[in-house]
Each structure stands twice: as structure tokens, then as C-alpha cells.
Motif scaffolding. Structure first.
Motif, PDB file in Angstrom:
ATOM      1  N   ARG A  74     -33.367  46.725 -48.316  1.00 24.49           N
ATOM      2  CA  ARG A  74     -33.370  45.301 -47.982  1.00 24.49           C
ATOM      3  C   ARG A  74     -34.406  44.557 -48.814  1.00 24.49           C
ATOM      4  O   ARG A  74     -35.544  44.987 -48.929  1.00 24.49           O
ATOM      5  CB  ARG A  74     -33.712  45.094 -46.501  1.00 24.49           C
ATOM      6  N   HIS A  75     -34.008  43.421 -49.375  1.00 19.34           N
ATOM      7  CA  HIS A  75     -34.935  42.555 -50.090  1.00 19.34           C
ATOM      8  C   HIS A  75     -35.256  41.368 -49.191  1.00 19.34           C
ATOM      9  O   HIS A  75     -34.505  40.414 -49.116  1.00 19.34           O
ATOM     10  CB  HIS A  75     -34.317  42.071 -51.406  1.00 19.34           C
ATOM     11  N   VAL A  76     -36.380  41.468 -48.488  1.00 15.32           N
ATOM     12  CA  VAL A  76     -36.826  40.415 -47.579  1.00 15.32           C
ATOM     13  C   VAL A  76     -38.289  40.155 -47.887  1.00 15.32           C
ATOM     14  O   VAL A  76     -39.090  41.088 -47.967  1.00 15.32           O
ATOM     15  CB  VAL A  76     -36.666  40.841 -46.097  1.00 15.32           C
ATOM     16  N   ARG A  82     -41.531  43.935 -40.636  1.00 13.21           N
ATOM     17  CA  ARG A  82     -41.075  44.797 -41.727  1.00 13.21           C
ATOM     18  C   ARG A  82     -40.398  46.043 -41.171  1.00 13.21           C
ATOM     19  O   ARG A  82     -40.885  46.653 -40.232  1.00 13.21           O
ATOM     20  CB  ARG A  82     -42.271  45.248 -42.581  1.00 13.21           C
ATOM     21  N   HIS A  83     -39.294  46.429 -41.773  1.00 16.75           N
ATOM     22  CA  HIS A  83     -38.615  47.669 -41.400  1.00 16.75           C
ATOM     23  C   HIS A  83     -39.134  48.781 -42.307  1.00 16.75           C
ATOM     24  O   HIS A  83     -38.521  49.115 -43.322  1.00 16.75           O
ATOM     25  CB  HIS A  83     -37.097  47.521 -41.524  1.00 16.75           C
ATOM     26  N   GLU A  84     -40.277  49.338 -41.925  1.00 19.68           N
ATOM     27  CA  GLU A  84     -40.911  50.420 -42.675  1.00 19.68           C
ATOM     28  C   GLU A  84     -41.482  51.421 -41.683  1.00 19.68           C
ATOM     29  O   GLU A  84     -41.726  51.100 -40.526  1.00 19.68           O
ATOM     30  CB  GLU A  84     -42.053  49.902 -43.550  1.00 19.68           C
ATOM     31  N   TYR A 138     -41.921  39.020 -46.946  1.00 19.14           N
ATOM     32  CA  TYR A 138     -42.798  38.890 -45.790  1.00 19.14           C
ATOM     33  C   TYR A 138     -44.189  38.531 -46.275  1.00 19.14           C
ATOM     34  O   TYR A 138     -44.543  38.782 -47.417  1.00 19.14           O
ATOM     35  CB  TYR A 138     -42.902  40.222 -45.029  1.00 19.14           C
ATOM     36  N   THR A 142     -37.014  48.155 -45.526  1.00 20.01           N
ATOM     37  CA  THR A 142     -37.376  47.133 -46.501  1.00 20.01           C
ATOM     38  C   THR A 142     -37.716  47.800 -47.829  1.00 20.01           C
ATOM     39  O   THR A 142     -38.337  48.853 -47.860  1.00 20.01           O
ATOM     40  CB  THR A 142     -38.593  46.338 -45.991  1.00 20.01           C
ATOM     41  N   CYS A 143     -37.318  47.182 -48.925  1.00 23.82           N
ATOM     42  CA  CYS A 143     -37.603  47.705 -50.264  1.00 23.82           C
ATOM     43  C   CYS A 143     -39.093  47.538 -50.557  1.00 23.82           C
ATOM     44  O   CYS A 143     -39.590  46.414 -50.665  1.00 23.82           O
ATOM     45  CB  CYS A 143     -36.764  46.969 -51.305  1.00 23.82           C
ATOM     46  N   ARG A 144     -39.807  48.652 -50.675  1.00 25.26           N
ATOM     47  CA  ARG A 144     -41.251  48.597 -50.935  1.00 25.26           C
ATOM     48  C   ARG A 144     -41.539  48.056 -52.332  1.00 25.26           C
ATOM     49  O   ARG A 144     -42.523  47.346 -52.543  1.00 25.26           O
ATOM     50  CB  ARG A 144     -41.861  49.984 -50.792  1.00 25.26           C
ATOM     51  N   CYS A 187     -45.431  45.945 -38.957  1.00 31.12           N
ATOM     52  CA  CYS A 187     -44.223  46.778 -39.007  1.00 31.12           C
ATOM     53  C   CYS A 187     -43.463  46.638 -37.692  1.00 31.12           C
ATOM     54  O   CYS A 187     -44.059  46.429 -36.641  1.00 31.12           O
ATOM     55  CB  CYS A 187     -44.590  48.241 -39.216  1.00 31.12           C
ATOM     56  N   LEU A 196     -41.403  44.317 -52.241  1.00 38.00           N
ATOM     57  CA  LEU A 196     -42.603  43.742 -51.637  1.00 38.00           C
ATOM     58  C   LEU A 196     -43.777  43.737 -52.618  1.00 38.00           C
ATOM     59  O   LEU A 196     -44.620  42.847 -52.586  1.00 38.00           O
ATOM     60  CB  LEU A 196     -42.989  44.511 -50.369  1.00 38.00           C
TER      61      LEU A 196
END
Length: 180
Positions: free
Chosen positions: A115-117, A144-146, A119, A96-98, A125, A101
Motif C-alpha cells: 500500500r502506498h499511503v 500504519r499497517h506495519e 502518513y 504499508t510500503c516501507r 501502528c 514511507l
């Protein structure tokens, strides 16, 4: 060998219970088959496994390796096709793009490498992505994909203290480490 009372010595007695041994071997075989269906976290994270020669009982699917971080930043120096990690972004291996976020990503979703998601602040995570940089659920994953600090999530304290470079999670929401 002890001879039976009043007779010649007989064959030695075996203390092995073959029925129990067969049952144990069957259980271990079933366990090995189950493990062979689970992706090796070490292989997913690095593109290779340190357990060579069939020692690792987990699956080593080359299609389920994490994305090359250097590739995402445009700095991968490996020759074309020689990098052990993936150079094919997908919902399964993209973090995920920090910056998105935090609301400061200048790029739009089409040009940003991450990724622009959106949350919520307390979204946990993804444990599968955190361990192996690959999530089988892909775009259907609600976490989250982190890379998050598992110790901090479980206990509230990271043993590395300020040296931990992973995202902190748990408690009242996600907290970021200040740059050291």
C-alpha cells in the motif's frame, strides 16, 4: 450423615447455590458469544489455529486472514489454492510500503505490491494489524499497517534489544532498526 435431633437421618445437604450457578453460566454464555464475534489473532496471522476441536472460542473466518508475505514477493511455493494465507490483496490485509514511507520506492502505486499511503512521522501502528495482520477498518484506518514492536511503544525499551526486527515506534516518532 448427621441425624436431626430426635429423628431419622434426612437427605444430605447440598452446598451448591443453584441460582448463583445459573447466573454464572449465563454470564459465561454471554462472554462466549462475544468472543465468537472476535477474529482469532492466531488464525488471522497464520491461516490456522493451534487450538483444535472447538477449544478456541474466537471466530475463524477464512476471509479474514493475513496476506501471504511470500506471495507479495512472488516466492510462494504452495500449490494454487493450498496456501493457508490469503493471496487476494485488499486494504484490510495489505501492509504499508516501507520504501514509499522512506521516499525511495521505485514502483508506482499500481505496480507495487504494498500500500502506498502517506502518513505523518508520528503516526502510530495499527494494533489490530500488528496482532493479526488484518484490520477491519481497511482503507478507513488512519494508522500504519506495519508490524511494530509493542514493547518499545509501551515502555520505550524492547527486551530483544538489537535483535528485534520489528519497527520501533513511540516517543519522538518512528525509528527504524539498522540492519544487523
Amino acid at each position: 450423615l448427621r441425624a436431626p435431633a430426635g429423628g431419622p437421618p434426612g437427605p444430605p445437604r447440598l452446598s451448591v447455590d443453584f441460582k448463583r450457578r445459573r447466573e454464572r453460566d449465563q454470564r459465561e454464555g454471554v462472554r462466549r458469544e462475544e468472543l465468537a464475534r472476535v477474529q482469532c489473532f492466531s488464525f488471522s496471522k497464520t491461516g490456522y489455529c493451534s487450538r483444535t476441536g472447538g477449544e478456541c472460542g474466537y471466530a475463524h473466518d477464512p476471509g479474514k486472514v493475513g496476506i501471504c508475505q511470500a506471495f507479495l514477493h512472488g516466492t510462494c511455493t504452495a500449490p494454487e489454492g493450498c496456501c493457508a494465507l490469503s493471496h487476494e490483496p485488499s486494504a484490510h490485509n495489505m501492509p504499508t510500503c516501507r520504501l514509499y514511507l522512506l521516499g525511495v520506492c521505485d514502483a508506482d502505486a499500481a505496480t507495487c505490491a504494498f500500500r502506498h499511503v502517506r502518513y505523518g512521522d508520528t503516526m502510530p501502528c495499527c494494533p489490530a494489524f500488528g496482532k493479526g495482520r488484518w484490520c477491519d477498518r481497511g482503507a478507513a484506518c488512519t494508522a500504519r499497517h506495519e508490524m511494530c514492536c509493542d514493547e518499545h511503544a509501551a515502555t520505550g525499551v524492547c527486551p530483544l534489544g538489537q535483535r528485534c526486527k520489528l519497527r520501533l515506534q513511540g516517543g519522538a516518532g518512528a525509528v527504524r532498526r539498522p540492519p544487523v
